[in-house]
Design an enzyme around this catalytic site. Structure first.
Site, PDB file in Angstrom:
ATOM      1  N   HIS A 184      18.519  82.078  13.317  1.00 55.24           N
ATOM      2  CA  HIS A 184      18.971  81.011  14.217  1.00 55.24           C
ATOM      3  C   HIS A 184      19.135  81.494  15.666  1.00 55.24           C
ATOM      4  CE1 HIS A 184      19.869  78.831  10.507  1.00 55.24           C
ATOM      5  NE2 HIS A 184      20.215  77.767  11.191  1.00 55.24           N
ATOM      6  N   GLY A 238      48.886  85.433  -9.973  1.00 53.15           N
ATOM      7  CA  GLY A 238      49.623  86.370  -9.110  1.00 53.15           C
ATOM      8  C   GLY A 238      49.546  87.781  -9.637  1.00 53.15           C
ATOM      9  N   THR A 255      36.943  94.744  -5.289  1.00 57.70           N
ATOM     10  CA  THR A 255      36.019  95.062  -4.194  1.00 57.70           C
ATOM     11  C   THR A 255      34.694  95.577  -4.764  1.00 57.70           C
ATOM     12  OG1 THR A 255      36.815  97.325  -4.133  1.00 57.70           O
ATOM     13  CG2 THR A 255      37.937  95.751  -2.672  1.00 57.70           C
ATOM     14  N   SER A 256      33.699  95.670  -3.895  1.00 61.87           N
ATOM     15  CA  SER A 256      32.404  96.213  -4.329  1.00 61.87           C
ATOM     16  C   SER A 256      32.581  97.613  -4.912  1.00 61.87           C
ATOM     17  CB  SER A 256      31.435  96.279  -3.150  1.00 61.87           C
ATOM     18  OG  SER A 256      31.083  94.972  -2.747  1.00 61.87           O
ATOM     19  N   GLU A 257      33.495  98.363  -4.330  1.00 63.97           N
ATOM     20  CA  GLU A 257      33.729  99.730  -4.807  1.00 63.97           C
ATOM     21  C   GLU A 257      34.286  99.707  -6.233  1.00 63.97           C
ATOM     22  OE1 GLU A 257      34.562  98.470  -1.836  1.00 63.97           O
ATOM     23  OE2 GLU A 257      33.026  99.545  -0.713  1.00 63.97           O
ATOM     24  N   GLU A 283      38.780  89.625  -6.170  1.00 64.46           N
ATOM     25  CA  GLU A 283      38.602  89.876  -7.604  1.00 64.46           C
ATOM     26  C   GLU A 283      37.872  91.188  -7.857  1.00 64.46           C
ATOM     27  OE1 GLU A 283      37.804  86.499 -10.092  1.00 64.46           O
ATOM     28  OE2 GLU A 283      38.660  85.140  -8.611  1.00 64.46           O
ATOM     29  N   PRO A 299      51.485  93.792  -2.193  1.00 66.03           N
ATOM     30  CA  PRO A 299      51.240  94.548  -0.963  1.00 66.03           C
ATOM     31  C   PRO A 299      50.863  96.005  -1.255  1.00 66.03           C
ATOM     32  CG  PRO A 299      53.195  93.177  -0.716  1.00 66.03           C
ATOM     33  CD  PRO A 299      52.748  93.029  -2.129  1.00 66.03           C
TER      34      PRO A 299
END
Lengths: 379, 262
Positions: free
Chosen positions: A338, A124, A365-367, A363, A128
């Site tokens: 597809h 945890g 962000t890309s940033e 875990e 927010p």
């Protein structure tokens, strides 16, 4: 240089692949459709000792190492990314911090059941108002006699609805900034600890993700993890390991995209021949295969560095960043190959895309990964 | 209860490809696995051990890489493993193979049950298990689909036959060859996998098991393979459709006339 997995890792790869093909893949679409947690699959994974791969024998594991664990996460995720995230979150960031920073007593009490698959662990951290800015934690912990009293809330927490224990970060001294954050081991059945309804998510629908509400949650003084004020430092380390597992999960999805696309391209006949005979499709498949292999190499390297006691923060971030981005690209290409069928639930590739997107967010962000890499470069 | 399980490492494909020139199996690039029926045999042994105690030993005759297959069985829970590997064993047919395995079992000495899979998926002969029983002078039950009861002196088993099964009581020691339907083989545990890799698995050659050089390998094999080939794929056939059976008959007779069969 030696790019060969050892005999043990190869055998683990073979066993987990067989398990994933036989037991996980056939039910993945149904679990996704129903948003049903993989209780039966994770029970079997526990019996096989998969949750104990990254932990030593004295704590209920098999001591196979982080690379062996990453291989297992990849194989499970290739069949079902929901099961993959359940697995990765439990081991890396749920159980991981207790193993890394816990006292002998805490490890015996919590790591053993988690490694043996008798209990799920959650982490945890996110709130927010504290996502990428995890230093902005608002949950508080106040010492009252022999007990810590926790108040606040956490969001987007994997496994907490099925878990027996959660590692919770909270502010113990607001005046110290990030050095005033500490981590606590909180049994989920503690009075005042409650969880919300499962979130309605785009993908990874069979995984358990919920909000945590902490209302005067009283835990014994000794449930603090490590020393007071070390929480921030601790979760940075835990997240480094977590990134390897998200990288491995991403490689699994990327491989699944390639597997499905290659199979379809060989079967689908247009203009009188399988579409795999057309260069337009061949180029897509070649790129997908190349990206998957490159991502795998980087993730394995980060895991290898960790197993060998070398610094791996930069490599873990690079592996996670690259693997997560290419698994989204592969999923998009898989749908493109597809055609109309790819947009339908009858084929698995639409699920792969929905599942893949979280890899670029969870875990870190890309940033944030780019910031971690830049910091390692000395910026 | 002392149980010996005979296993074989086989190529992981039911569509074995054959070199059209040499007439031999193409093994390159095909991953090896434990013969699936042999995994059922290991599972059956482990279940009996769990219920009655004792020891499970797996043995295999094969090249050095067959060690991987033995390790997988140890990872499943087998206690001991022995690899029978010797250049002299090469080229063995089912007779020489069963002789070699029987000699190794004699060397192990103590056994109550010998389990085998019903057949290997590469050769499909189903002869090695029965061959071992004959070499050792043991009773045998093949195609066992269920074990009803095991006592210290005998077993009651169900043997699959066409359209049903026989219930057979067999004294021990005996050779039991099992069907796929007998159980669901367990997956190896990670702990077991780690242990399997630390384990020293002995390799026995012809001299170690007192096997006569004339009776093992190519020398001991009366079977002469004349030719191995993949039968050509036949076309899919043709489905005749009409309003009713009589209509189909008319179409069929027309076809047969065209082909000058009637």
């Amino acid at each position: 240089m030696n790019f060969q997995l050892d005999d043990q890792q190869l055998m683990i790869q073979k066993i987990v692949r067989e398990f994933a093909e036989k037991e996980v893949a056939p039910v993945a679409a149904e679990l996704d459709e129903k948003g049903q947690f993989p209780h039966e699959i994770t029970r079997k994974m526990g019996e096989m000792g998969l949750f104990g791969l990254p932990f030593p024998e004295e704590y209920g594991g098999s001591g196979a190492g982080y690379l062996a664990y990453a291989i297992a996460v990849e194989e499970i995720s290739r069949a079902c990314a929901s099961t993959g995230i359940t697995y990765a979150a439990h081991c890396s960031i749920g159980t991981g911090p207790i193993y890394l920073f816990g006292t002998e007593e805490q490890k015996k009490k919590w790591v053993i059941p988690c490694a043996e698959g008798r209990m799920f662990a959650a982490f945890g951290l996110t709130e927010p108002n504290a996502g990428s800015d995890a230093g902005g934690t608002q949950t508080t912990a106040v010492l009252d006699g022999d007990e810590w009293v926790l108040n606040g809330s956490k969001c987007f927490i994997t496994n907490v609805g099925v878990g027996g224990v959660a590692v919770i970060t909270a502010v113990t001294d607001r005046s110290k900034g990030t050095r005033g954050i500490s981590a606590f081991i909180v049994p989920t059945d503690t009075p005042g600890f409650s969880v919300g309804q499962p979130y309605h998510k785009l993908g990874l629908k069979a995984s358990d993700t919920r909000e945590i509400i902490l209302e005067n949650v009283r835990i014994p003084k000794e449930n603090i993890l490590g020393k007071e004020g070390e929480g921030f430092k601790q979760f940075l380390v835990a997240l480094d390991g977590g990134r390897i597992s998200i990288g491995a999960l991403s490689v699994g999805i990327a491989q699944a995209c390639l597997d499905a696309s290659l199979k379809y391209a060989k079967e689908r006949v247009q203009f009188g021949q399988p579409i795999s005979k057309f260069q337009a499709i061949q180029f897509k498949l070649a790129d997908m295969a190349m990206k998957t292999e490159l991502a795998r190499l980087m993730v394995y390297k980060a895991a290898w560095l960790k197993d060998n006691g070398k610094p791996f923060s930069k490599e873990a971030a690079m592996g996670k960043l690259y693997a997560s981005e290419i698994c989204v690209q592969n999923a998009l290409e898989a749908i493109q190959i597809h055609g109309g069928y790819g947009y339908m639930k009858e084929y698995p590739v639409e699920r792969y895309l929905r599942d893949a997107k979280l890899m670029e967010i969870g875990e870190g962000t890309s940033e944030i990964q780019r910031l971690v890499i830049a910091r390692q470069l000395g910026c | 209860m002392e149980i010996i399980v005979c296993i074989k490492q086989v190529p992981d494909t039911t569509e074995v490809k054959i070199d059209p020139v040499k007439g031999t199996l193409i093994r390159e690039g095909v991953p090896s696995i434990v013969n699936p029926f042999d995994k059922n045999a290991v599972e059956a042994a482990l279940q009996i051990k769990a219920a009655k105690g004792g020891k499970v030993t797996v043995i295999s005759m094969g090249p050095p890489q067959a060690m991987d297959a033995l390790r997988e069985c140890v990872a499943m829970g087998a206690d001991e493993a022995v690899l029978l590997s010797d250049r002299a064993f090469a080229g063995a047919d089912t007779w020489a193979t069963s002789y070699t395995l029987a000699k190794a079992i004699e060397k192990i000495g103590k056994y109550d049950i010998i389990f085998c899979g019903k057949q290997a998926i590469d050769g499909d002969t189903a002869q090695v298990g029965p061959g071992i029983a004959e070499h050792l002078g043991l009773p045998q039950v093949t195609y066992v689909q269920k074990i009803r009861e095991v006592t210290d002196t005998g077993m009651i088993v169900e043997r699959a036959i066409e359209g049903g099964y026989e219930v057979i009581s067999v004294p021990l020691p005996a050779m039991i060859a099992v069907e796929k339907s007998i159980n669901e083989p367990r997956f190896p545990t990670m702990m077991g996998t780690m242990k399997a890799h630390k384990k020293q698995i002995p390799i026995w050659g012809a001299a170690d098991i007192n096997a006569s050089e004339d009776l093992v390998g190519m020398n001991g094999s009366p079977t002469q393979v004349k030719r191995v080939f993949a039968p050509e794929r036949r076309g899919g056939g043709e489905i005749l459709q009409a309003e009713d059976e009589a209509g189909v008959c008319v179409l069929l007779v027309e076809k047969l006339r065209e082909a000058k069969i009637v």
